[in-house]
Design an enzyme around this catalytic site. Structure first.
Site, PDB file in Angstrom:
ATOM      1  N   ARG A   1       0.835  -1.202   0.000  1.00 55.28           N
ATOM      2  CA  ARG A   1       0.000   0.000   0.000  1.00 55.28           C
ATOM      3  C   ARG A   1       0.873   1.257   0.000  1.00 55.28           C
ATOM      4  O   ARG A   1       1.770   1.391   0.839  1.00 55.28           O
ATOM      5  CB  ARG A   1      -0.894  -0.024   1.233  1.00 55.28           C
ATOM      6  CG  ARG A   1      -1.941   1.071   1.268  1.00 55.28           C
ATOM      7  CD  ARG A   1      -2.806   0.943   2.509  1.00 55.28           C
ATOM      8  NE  ARG A   1      -3.627  -0.254   2.497  1.00 55.28           N
ATOM      9  CZ  ARG A   1      -4.185  -0.796   3.592  1.00 55.28           C
ATOM     10  NH1 ARG A   1      -4.002  -0.233   4.764  1.00 55.28           N
ATOM     11  NH2 ARG A   1      -4.923  -1.873   3.503  1.00 55.28           N
TER      12      ARG A   1
ATOM     13  N   CYS B   1     -14.104  -2.478   6.065  1.00 49.98           N
ATOM     14  CA  CYS B   1     -13.123  -1.615   5.388  1.00 49.98           C
ATOM     15  C   CYS B   1     -13.754  -0.686   4.351  1.00 49.98           C
ATOM     16  O   CYS B   1     -13.200   0.362   4.065  1.00 49.98           O
ATOM     17  CB  CYS B   1     -12.030  -2.460   4.738  1.00 49.98           C
ATOM     18  SG  CYS B   1     -11.035  -3.361   5.940  1.00 49.98           S
TER      19      CYS B   1
ATOM     20  N   ARG C   1      -2.146   6.404   9.948  1.00 53.37           N
ATOM     21  CA  ARG C   1      -2.187   5.956   8.547  1.00 53.37           C
ATOM     22  C   ARG C   1      -2.280   7.151   7.596  1.00 53.37           C
ATOM     23  O   ARG C   1      -2.220   8.290   8.014  1.00 53.37           O
ATOM     24  CB  ARG C   1      -3.404   5.033   8.363  1.00 53.37           C
ATOM     25  CG  ARG C   1      -3.429   3.822   9.309  1.00 53.37           C
ATOM     26  CD  ARG C   1      -2.614   2.689   8.756  1.00 53.37           C
ATOM     27  NE  ARG C   1      -2.748   1.469   9.540  1.00 53.37           N
ATOM     28  CZ  ARG C   1      -3.602   0.468   9.272  1.00 53.37           C
ATOM     29  NH1 ARG C   1      -4.453   0.567   8.261  1.00 53.37           N
ATOM     30  NH2 ARG C   1      -3.616  -0.613  10.020  1.00 53.37           N
TER      31      ARG C   1
ATOM     32  N   LYS D   1      -4.310   1.011  14.756  1.00 49.54           N
ATOM     33  CA  LYS D   1      -4.232   2.021  13.695  1.00 49.54           C
ATOM     34  C   LYS D   1      -4.943   3.314  14.105  1.00 49.54           C
ATOM     35  O   LYS D   1      -5.826   3.301  14.972  1.00 49.54           O
ATOM     36  CB  LYS D   1      -4.841   1.480  12.421  1.00 49.54           C
ATOM     37  CG  LYS D   1      -6.310   1.103  12.525  1.00 49.54           C
ATOM     38  CD  LYS D   1      -6.749   0.432  11.236  1.00 49.54           C
ATOM     39  CE  LYS D   1      -8.054  -0.313  11.421  1.00 49.54           C
ATOM     40  NZ  LYS D   1      -8.380  -1.151  10.271  1.00 49.54           N
TER      41      LYS D   1
ATOM     42  N   CYS E   1     -14.985  -3.830  -0.459  1.00 49.28           N
ATOM     43  CA  CYS E   1     -13.628  -4.167  -0.015  1.00 49.28           C
ATOM     44  C   CYS E   1     -13.121  -5.321  -0.882  1.00 49.28           C
ATOM     45  O   CYS E   1     -13.907  -5.983  -1.552  1.00 49.28           O
ATOM     46  CB  CYS E   1     -13.636  -4.554   1.458  1.00 49.28           C
ATOM     47  SG  CYS E   1     -14.248  -6.219   1.741  1.00 49.28           S
TER      48      CYS E   1
ATOM     49  N   CYS F   1      -7.838 -11.457   0.909  1.00 46.16           N
ATOM     50  CA  CYS F   1      -7.878 -11.032   2.307  1.00 46.16           C
ATOM     51  C   CYS F   1      -8.066 -12.242   3.218  1.00 46.16           C
ATOM     52  O   CYS F   1      -9.042 -12.988   3.086  1.00 46.16           O
ATOM     53  CB  CYS F   1      -9.005 -10.029   2.535  1.00 46.16           C
ATOM     54  SG  CYS F   1      -9.110  -9.580   4.273  1.00 46.16           S
TER      55      CYS F   1
HETATM   56 FE1  SF4 Z   1     -13.001  -6.839   3.591  1.00 46.57          FE
HETATM   57 FE2  SF4 Z   1     -11.501  -5.584   5.364  1.00 46.57          FE
HETATM   58 FE3  SF4 Z   1     -12.917  -7.727   6.099  1.00 46.57          FE
HETATM   59 FE4  SF4 Z   1     -10.834  -8.049   4.517  1.00 46.57          FE
HETATM   60  S1  SF4 Z   1     -10.777  -7.272   6.633  1.00 46.57           S
HETATM   61  S2  SF4 Z   1     -12.854  -8.944   4.228  1.00 46.57           S
HETATM   62  S3  SF4 Z   1     -10.877  -6.197   3.281  1.00 46.57           S
HETATM   63  S4  SF4 Z   1     -13.728  -5.770   5.438  1.00 46.57           S
END
Ligand code: SF4
Length: 561
Positions: free
Chosen positions: A68, A470, A137, A200, A421, A427
């Site tokens: 990122r 997210c 962040r 964070k 997301c 993920c």
């Molecule tokens: Fe989506 Fe964030 Fe959950 Fe991963 S941690 S599934 S990116 S909401």
């Protein structure tokens, strides 16, 4: 008895300012990193991930990293954009992803390519340091180059610089290999100390009236107030955060509270002091309850203010009331402050890649390379092309058509105002699909709206693969949150202005039934809404049109593990 510190705390403390074994492991000819190094790599903007689809299919799995790039205010020059674009092929998976915090993400970066990526970014004055991890962040800022936005962007960059970790580890490991600190000159982290923050910390900036950044979802939100003589100062909001952890009853989404008003000269000191309060009073034993919002809630806002005042050594001015006119993104053609043009373009799920008939990545590369226009990423995962002269506008509009890059008005309203997301397959926390099913689910909800004669009605819709939220589903008018395998919780009634959380409308809904279960509520909305009433306002006013009656706010929800 003192509470036990979490493993993450011990890892940070023993990391020698985020070094750990990263450098040694980089030199090893094995594809991935150890658990400890993976934990520290987050502070360097890197998450090691595995392809869960490949793993499920029994295929060989080579770990790669999501990397990122933190971009304060989402602003990059044409040259920087072209470098990001070329790196997508050189070290990534052929695409860029705009995040909901104006960062850019590369995916599936091999370990051997990480140093090249960071060095190339560094030469372009871009950085991945502190894009993830228990630190401040990326600082977000409304990206529209209007209404003295340059002044707010300068505040975003200044805060980002001031609140970066001081460690030389990043440069030592990725850039120059030089150890800066010797035994005589001990390296220090004046702001963060040895264990950084408990969790964070997110900061956003926006002018009053324009909530395109979802300002109440930040740990600290700064809302600019203007008077006859320009920027007067900021209303400081504290304690926002939309994540909640499955199985942790006390965790919940929360909107920030108004703490105080500060002048432009004071804002840096006040924000840094709030970061220090989080550093010192945040929960270091349970990471799931470690965000600033739990400190604010635990102490109460008045006691929190008193703590900040005691550390500053002076009283804070009371916050002023705020008014909001829009939570929309900045789509379409507009004049900027200098008399040039900018155009806001939708990027579905923030994915800049060529796929099927979409040639958005090639088109943006061509336009930015040919016309040298600058670029801004938005908190709603879209893109602005800026600094366009009168003479360039026609040719750029033509190029957009040639590459099939659509304007927002050409998209169905639900898809236009959507966020997702990444979720599966990369993920590790995802329990359901999100981005990959966004087109399908938004089309199904759109079909329901079309069927009841609301085809042009704007409705914000956001979907995530788990409760961490997210893509900020809890402030959307329709929020769809992965709960367990192929089952979702549906929230409704969030405000299109980002000023209210939605409530649980339905629980444990199969993906294929999401649009269907919304049907009676949408019909109710059509039949009983007030003039120009948005779907979220209707749900809030009528408790979903009195259907169903047992709805609850997300903070009251007990999520199953
Ligand atoms: Fe989506 Fe964030 Fe959950 Fe991963 S941690 S599934 S990116 S909401």
């Amino acid at each position: 008895m003192a509470e036990t510190r979490s493993g993450a705390e011990v890892l940070k403390e023993n990391s020698q300012h985020l070094r750990g074994t990263i450098a040694q492991e980089l030199a090893l000819e094995v594809p991935g990193f150890t658990k400890g190094a993976i934990g520290l790599l987050k502070f360097h903007g890197m998450y090691e991930q595995t392809d869960r689809d490949a793993k499920k299919a029994g295929l060989p799995v080579v770990p790669g990293s999501m990397v990122r790039v933190g971009i304060p205010g989402g602003v990059v020059s044409a040259e920087q954009y072209l470098i990001l674009d070329s790196l997508a092929d050189e070290v990534g998976d052929g695409g860029l992803r705009i995040t909901s915090r104006q960062d850019i993400q590369f995916h599936r970066v091999r370990k051997t390519n990480l140093p090249t990526l960071v060095r190339t970014l560094n030469k372009a004055l871009l950085s991945t340091l502190a894009a993830c991890g228990d630190v401040v962040r990326n600082v977000t800022c409304c990206p529209a180059p209007t209404h003295n936005n340059a002044e707010l962007q300068l505040h975003a960059r200044t805060l980002a610089k001031r609140l970066k970790p001081s460690t030389r580890a990043y440069y030592e490991i990725w850039i120059d290999g030089e150890k800066a600190a010797t035994a005589e000159e001990k390296e220090t982290e004046p702001l963060y100390g040895e264990t950084y923050l408990p969790r964070k910390f997110k900061i956003g900036i926006t002018p009053e009236g324009d909530n395109c950044t979802d300002i109440y979802s930040n740990d600290v939100g700064l809302v600019a107030k203007y008077g006859a003589n320009g920027l007067q100062g900021f209303v400081v909001l504290v304690g926002g955060g939309l994540g909640m952890s499955p199985g942790v009853k006390a965790s919940h989404p929360r909107l920030a509270d108004a703490l105080c008003f500060v002048t432009p000269e004071e804002v840096g000191d006040v924000v840094e002091t709030i970061v220090k309060v989080h550093r010192d009073l945040g929960n270091r034993s349970n990471r799931r309850l470690a965000r600033l919002k739990y400190v604010v809630e635990g102490m109460g806002l008045d006691a929190f203010r008193a703590e900040v005042e005691a550390r500053l050594g002076r009283k804070l001015e009371p916050a002023q009331d705020l008014e909001w006119a829009s939570g929309k993104d900045h789509f379409g053609w507009h004049k900027d402050d200098k008399g040039n043009w900018f155009v806001g373009l939708p990027v579905v799920s923030g994915r800049i890649r060529d796929e099927g008939t979409s040639r958005i990545r090639s088109g943006l590369r061509h336009i930015v390379g040919t016309f040298r226009v600058n670029v801004r990423f938005t908190s709603q995962q879209n893109i602005l092309l800026t600094d366009i002269t009168d003479g360039q506008r026609g040719a750029i509009a033509e190029a957009l058509r040639t590459f099939g890059i659509v304007q927002a008005v050409e998209l169905p309203p639900v898809l236009r105002d959507s966020l997702a997301c990444p979720a599966l397959p990369l993920c590790g926390l995802a329990v359901t699909e999100a981005e990959r099913v966004l087109p399908q689910i938004s089309a199904q909800i759109q079909a329901e709206l079309d069927a009841v004669g609301l085809d042009q009605q704007e409705v914000s819709m956001r979907i995530t693969g788990c409760a961490n939220g997210c893509a900020r589903p809890y402030t959307a008018e329709i929020g769809i949150v992965g709960q367990s395998v192929d089952l979702y919780t549906i929230y409704a009634g969030g405000s299109h202005l980002g000023t209210r959380l939605g409530k649980v409308l339905f629980d444990k809904v199969k993906r294929t039934q999401i649009a269907e279960v919304l049907r009676p509520v949408l019909r109710n909305y059509r039949d009983n809404r007030l003039h120009n009433e948005r779907f979220g306002e209707f749900c809030e006013r009528t408790n979903f049109g009195d259907f169903p009656s047992d709805s609850v706010r997300p903070e009251q929800v007990e999520v199953e593990a």
